[in-house]
Write a protein that holds these residues in place. Structure first.
Motif, PDB file in Angstrom:
ATOM      1  N   THR A   1       0.490 -12.482  -5.741  1.00 55.02           N
ATOM      2  CA  THR A   1      -0.915 -12.539  -6.149  1.00 55.02           C
ATOM      3  C   THR A   1      -1.656 -11.254  -5.782  1.00 55.02           C
ATOM      4  OG1 THR A   1      -0.841 -14.893  -5.752  1.00 55.02           O
ATOM      5  CG2 THR A   1      -3.018 -13.926  -5.997  1.00 55.02           C
ATOM      6  N   ARG A   2      -1.481 -10.810  -4.559  1.00 59.23           N
ATOM      7  CA  ARG A   2      -2.275  -9.665  -4.098  1.00 59.23           C
ATOM      8  C   ARG A   2      -1.841  -8.352  -4.750  1.00 59.23           C
ATOM      9  NH1 ARG A   2      -5.689  -9.391   0.385  1.00 59.23           N
ATOM     10  NH2 ARG A   2      -6.168  -7.270   0.974  1.00 59.23           N
TER      11      ARG A   2
ATOM     12  N   ASN B   1      10.691   6.590  -7.998  1.00 60.23           N
ATOM     13  CA  ASN B   1       9.748   5.802  -8.801  1.00 60.23           C
ATOM     14  C   ASN B   1       9.106   4.662  -8.033  1.00 60.23           C
ATOM     15  OD1 ASN B   1      10.233   7.340 -11.130  1.00 60.23           O
ATOM     16  ND2 ASN B   1      12.174   6.257 -11.381  1.00 60.23           N
TER      17      ASN B   1
ATOM     18  N   GLU C   1       3.741  -2.514  -6.406  1.00 61.73           N
ATOM     19  CA  GLU C   1       3.420  -2.493  -7.829  1.00 61.73           C
ATOM     20  C   GLU C   1       4.568  -1.913  -8.665  1.00 61.73           C
ATOM     21  OE1 GLU C   1      -0.634  -0.991  -7.919  1.00 61.73           O
ATOM     22  OE2 GLU C   1      -0.277  -0.464 -10.014  1.00 61.73           O
ATOM     23  N   ASP C   2       5.352  -1.024  -8.073  1.00 57.27           N
ATOM     24  CA  ASP C   2       6.420  -0.346  -8.805  1.00 57.27           C
ATOM     25  C   ASP C   2       7.746  -1.099  -8.764  1.00 57.27           C
ATOM     26  OD1 ASP C   2       4.582   1.781  -9.167  1.00 57.27           O
ATOM     27  OD2 ASP C   2       5.005   2.407  -7.117  1.00 57.27           O
TER      28      ASP C   2
ATOM     29  N   GLU D   1       0.823  -1.213   0.000  1.00 57.23           N
ATOM     30  CA  GLU D   1       0.000   0.000   0.000  1.00 57.23           C
ATOM     31  C   GLU D   1       0.858   1.265   0.000  1.00 57.23           C
ATOM     32  OE1 GLU D   1      -3.183  -0.334  -0.366  1.00 57.23           O
ATOM     33  OE2 GLU D   1      -3.273  -2.491   0.008  1.00 57.23           O
TER      34      GLU D   1
ATOM     35  N   ARG E   1       6.380   3.795  -5.194  1.00 57.84           N
ATOM     36  CA  ARG E   1       5.330   4.184  -4.253  1.00 57.84           C
ATOM     37  C   ARG E   1       4.869   2.965  -3.456  1.00 57.84           C
ATOM     38  NH1 ARG E   1      -0.529   6.584  -5.863  1.00 57.84           N
ATOM     39  NH2 ARG E   1      -1.296   6.850  -3.756  1.00 57.84           N
ATOM     40  N   ARG E   2       4.757   1.842  -4.156  1.00 56.90           N
ATOM     41  CA  ARG E   2       4.353   0.603  -3.496  1.00 56.90           C
ATOM     42  C   ARG E   2       4.856  -0.603  -4.292  1.00 56.90           C
ATOM     43  NH1 ARG E   2      -1.933   2.054  -4.123  1.00 56.90           N
ATOM     44  NH2 ARG E   2      -2.084   2.071  -6.360  1.00 56.90           N
TER      45      ARG E   2
END
Lengths: 215, 292, 383
Positions: B200-201, B172, B177-178, B149, B174-175
């Motif tokens: 997965t999450r 670059n 995902e990056d 998050e 943030r969470r």
């Protein structure tokens, strides 16, 4: 041959040899090394938790909130801290029920966070990966995929507890246990490899870092 | 018959000695065996290498304790070396348990000294731009959720105590995902935790470096690509070192590669012992039945 | 229907179009992304666009991104440097630029758009239904058991041997050793082990034999001592219960193993039961037991330790068999319901695996359409 001049390497070498002395016979030196290991690892964990958890996540935020008269901020840190402290009630038999509060909270949190990704990872993706798609009789990998499917279905049959293992169910589950045993064999082999690696690691340390025989 | 009875009664300490010698002799005689690369390691190497194009950071997680470090420490070294040489931004992280922090620190010091704080292109390794050392944060699973998050908010500072926000590498990120790839090096089931939650999450690719004990179990997840690749045991580490050497021309001491000769010898000895033991078992059993 | 109407109205309100630049909410997210659309420029000199964003009218627009193609008409705003979050009011401006990065024309500005988090992540619909089915089945079976209906659970092979093993110990006049492993009370394997301990201790009490239960964890110790005491009471032999039969050893793995091995060598139990959570000590324990010639029954869900038990014990309860054995012996409604529910889920998965595989094979040879594959992908979609 170039002996190490570092005192720490000598201590580590001494402890390694005392641990291996157990292979001959249990002895006081081995027990000494075992106790040193337990003590050192507990001490290390306490130091890390104190410096990287207690101080930055409890001590400093509480102090800052108090100095700045930030009462909501103080409560924000104090409530979880107090809840965590309830764990210590395990030491008091009569009030030990209080430890159930943080345990219940943690269990609830972990259940909530893990149900959805566990289903996705362990069921959806794995089941999808087992379904035979694009079967090509001339490709060897297609036949491997078929074997995988048979293995999964027959193993599931073995772990099916609502039916007696008779007739076709019995035969299929018997096939399933064969797959399970082959998997155990592979796992056993890998474990032997792992244990040998640990021995090699220690001997490399003795020969390279301590005695300087190995390059 | 005498021989089989002798084998049956043989003191196990002779076997310990035989195993010890088959480790020591190939080591001191400097024997070398060629290391062949297997697809799981090659896939991991290729995935890590592809990050040099996207410049998305790699996280190397040292989620293990000293007891499994002979197998896993060479993996951390090889990965960190690869990332620095290929100019991939990398986070070094001691993982969800306290012990890994010190081992990640050893990886940092060893590799930087080995390459003399210089990358293959001649540039100096700069902390904050090329790599960042993350601190230990308590909470286990909650830490992964936090990283998913709000990465900076979860750690706040790096292992040196400086604010993460001020480091250029964080621009670059943030969470999760990056992040380009997480490689969890662990001797426990914690790699599965990273796969389930980070993979997965939060959709971050996850690779694994594991002890040989868990390697067989993880093939299931390699098949469904939930792990992008795997280094399995010391052999996996040796393969990664070999790939580094052949593709990046890195000439350093191959910690795991050197061990392969001893590993092969011990395996041969064990295979021999297993065959001998089984023959002994059946011969003695038949002999007992005859007497009855 | 009312809900549908409201949802549709909300969906429409997410989209704000103004001056050729429109903003849409990114579906199924937490409000950290937005989609910006515009009509491509007709200016032939254009080489791309600048995307500007305004978070606060007082601060004005700032350059968010540069798009290198004039044909592009869509931009997803997700940039860690300029994070968006639910509730932020933002507007966008798109400017066409030349090869020299000169601003050619303003294509438009969007009206102020409020980023919002989705209430339900539509990509998780399959997971949602799977969870509902799993919970529903467990609740249904608990209810069924509570109504007095008995549910069939097949006998586990290792369990038949339990009676025999306890009987053998009685005949030989030697104790039964029950090891619960290195788990804590929160481990399912330990809970299952404690459930099996009850009936075993009861049998031992009935046969007037002895049971030894060494413990690794103080909390498990308190539970096991209660369980054994109760079992003796149930068997009608409270006088035969000796509190020293159940004891705490150490919380250190190898210290515990050394002590249990010592017990095996000194007391020479006729039967060793290793049921619960085990780690690297599994082989050390089972091998020592093997040397003393005891009948050994093991059970654990630690996959990496199972091979050791299989090779060195007479019977092994593999993974879920341990839970099933615990449900079988304890007849606890929640445990039985869970086993039943899991069986149904396994059955469903088997049907899915086999039927979809057959469908796929038929598709390869006969239908030759990609619909089947798309259907499977959609069904198991994980994002």
């Amino acid at each position: 041959m170039q002996l190490s001049t570092s005192i720490w390497v000598w201590i580590a070498a001494f402890l390694t040899l005392t641990i291996y002395s157990f292979l001959y016979k249990d002895n006081p030196l081995y027990r000494f090394a075992e106790h040193v290991f337990v003590g050192a690892s507990v001490g290390w964990s306490i130091a890390i938790v104190w410096h990287m958890t207690a101080i930055p996540y409890i001590g400093i935020p509480l102090r800052d909130a108090f100095v700045q008269r930030n009462w909501p901020g103080l409560i924000y840190v104090a409530i979880p801290t107090l809840l965590g402290c309830l764990y210590f009630f395990r030491f008091f038999p009569k009030q030990s029920w209080l430890a159930r509060w943080p345990i219940a909270l943690m269990m609830g949190y972990y259940c909530g966070i893990s149900i959805s990704p566990s289903i996705e990872t362990n069921i959806f993706t794995q089941v999808q990966g087992t379904i035979l798609t694009g079967f090509n009789p001339t490709s060897l990998s297609s036949w491997w995929a078929l074997l995988l499917l048979i293995g999964v279905v027959s193993t599931l049959f073995y772990f099916f507890f609502s039916l007696k293992h008779e007739g076709i169910v019995g035969k299929t589950s018997r096939l399933g246990i064969w797959f399970v045993m082959i998997a155990f064999g592979a796992s056993f082999g890998y474990t032997v490899m792992a244990r040998v690696s640990l021995l090699i690691g220690r001997i490399q340390f003795l020969l390279h870092d301590w005695l300087g025989i190995l390059k | 018959m005498k021989f089989w009875l002798f084998m049956d009664k043989l003191d196990r300490r002779w076997l310990f000695l035989a195993i010890g010698l088959s480790v020591i002799i190939p080591s001191i005689t400097n024997m070398r065996f060629p290391v062949t690369t297997t697809p799981p390691t090659l896939n991991l190497w290729n995935f890590v290498d592809s990050l040099k194009y996207t410049k998305k950071p790699l996280i190397i997680i040292c989620d293990y304790s000293p007891s499994t470090s002979p197998e896993l420490q060479p993996m951390a070294h090889a990965l960190f070396r690869h990332a620095l040489e290929a100019d991939i931004p990398v986070f070094l992280y001691g993982g969800l348990y306290t012990e890994g922090f010190g081992l990640a620190r050893i990886a940092e010091e060893t590799v930087l000294e080995e390459i003399d704080y210089q990358k293959a292109n001649g540039d100096s390794v700069i902390y904050g731009e090329d790599y960042v050392f993350l601190p230990f944060v308590p909470g286990g699973l909650a830490v992964i959720a936090g990283m998913g998050e709000d990465f900076i908010g979860t750690f706040r500072v790096d292992a040196r105590g400086d604010s993460l926000k001020n480091l250029p590498m964080m621009d670059n990120v943030r969470r999760l995902e990056d992040i380009g790839l997480i490689v969890d090096i662990a001797g426990s089931a914690v790699s599965r935790t990273w796969m389930v939650y980070a993979g997965t999450r939060y959709g971050t690719p996850v690779g694994v470096g594991t002890t040989a004990v868990s390697a067989a179990e993880y093939y299931t997840f390699l098949q469904t690509r939930q792990f992008v690749g795997m280094m399995g045991g010391m052999k996996g580490a040796a393969e990664y070192e070999e790939l580094n050497a052949s593709n990046l021309n890195i000439e350093v001491r191959k910690q795991a590669g050197i061990a392969m000769a001893s590993q092969n010898f011990v395996h041969l000895l064990i295979i021999f012992m297993v065959i001998l033991g089984n023959i002994s078992f059946f011969v003695l059993k038949r002999n007992k039945e005859r007497r009855l | 229907m009312k809900i549908l109407t409201i949802s549709f109205a909300l969906l429409l309100s997410f989209s704000a179009v103004s001056g050729g630049v429109s903003v849409e909410d990114f579906p199924n997210d937490d409000g950290s992304s937005l989609i910006v659309r515009w009509n491509s420029t007709v200016n032939t000199e254009a080489a791309g666009y600048y995307v500007y964003r305004q978070d606060n009218p007082e601060d004005g627009y700032f350059l968010l991104s540069r798009i290198a193609s004039p044909a592009e008409t869509l931009f997803v705003d997700y940039d860690p440097r300029y994070p968006l979050s639910a509730g932020m009011n933002v507007s966008y401006k798109i400017v066409a630029i030349s090869h020299e990065e000169e601003e050619l024309e303003i294509l438009g500005e969007s009206s102020v758009f409020s980023s919002s988090a989705s209430f339900f992540n539509g990509t998780k619909t399959n997971t949602f239904f799977a969870t509902v089915i799993a919970f529903g089945l467990i609740l249904y079976f608990i209810n069924t058991i509570k109504k007095g209906k008995s549910l069939f659970i097949r006998k586990i092979a290792g369990l038949d041997a339990l009676d025999e093993a306890v009987g053998r110990a009685t005949e030989m006049g030697r104790p039964v050793l029950y090891v619960t492993g290195l788990g804590y009370m929160e481990d399912i394997a330990t809970v299952a082990s404690v459930n099996i301990l009850g009936p075993v201790a009861k049998k031992v009490a009935e046969y007037e034999s002895t049971i030894l239960v060494p413990n690794f964890d103080p909390i498990v110790y308190t539970v096991t001592s209660e369980v054994v005491k109760e079992a003796y009471l149930e068997a009608g032999r409270p006088d035969a219960y000796n509190p020293d039969q159940v004891f705490f050893i150490s919380e250190h793995q190898f210290a515990y193993v050394a002590a249990v091995n010592g017990i095996m060598l000194r007391e020479k139990p006729a039967t060793n039961l290793f049921l619960g959570m085990f780690y690297a000590e599994s082989l050390l324990l089972a091998e020592t037991g093997n040397q003393t010639g005891a009948i050994q029954i093991a059970g654990t869900d630690a996959v990496t330790q199972l091979p050791f038990f299989v090779t060195s014990c007479d019977y092994t309860l593999i993974g879920e068999e341990l839970y099933a054995a615990s449900a079988y012996l304890s007849r606890d409604p929640v445990l039985c319901a869970t086993i039943k529910a899991q069986d149904i889920e396994k059955g469903l998965l088997m049907i899915l695996l086999v039927s979809l595989s057959i469908l796929s094979i038929l598709n390869v040879f006969f239908f030759k359409s990609d619909i089947v594959w798309r259907l499977i992908s959609a069904f198991f979609r994980v994002e």
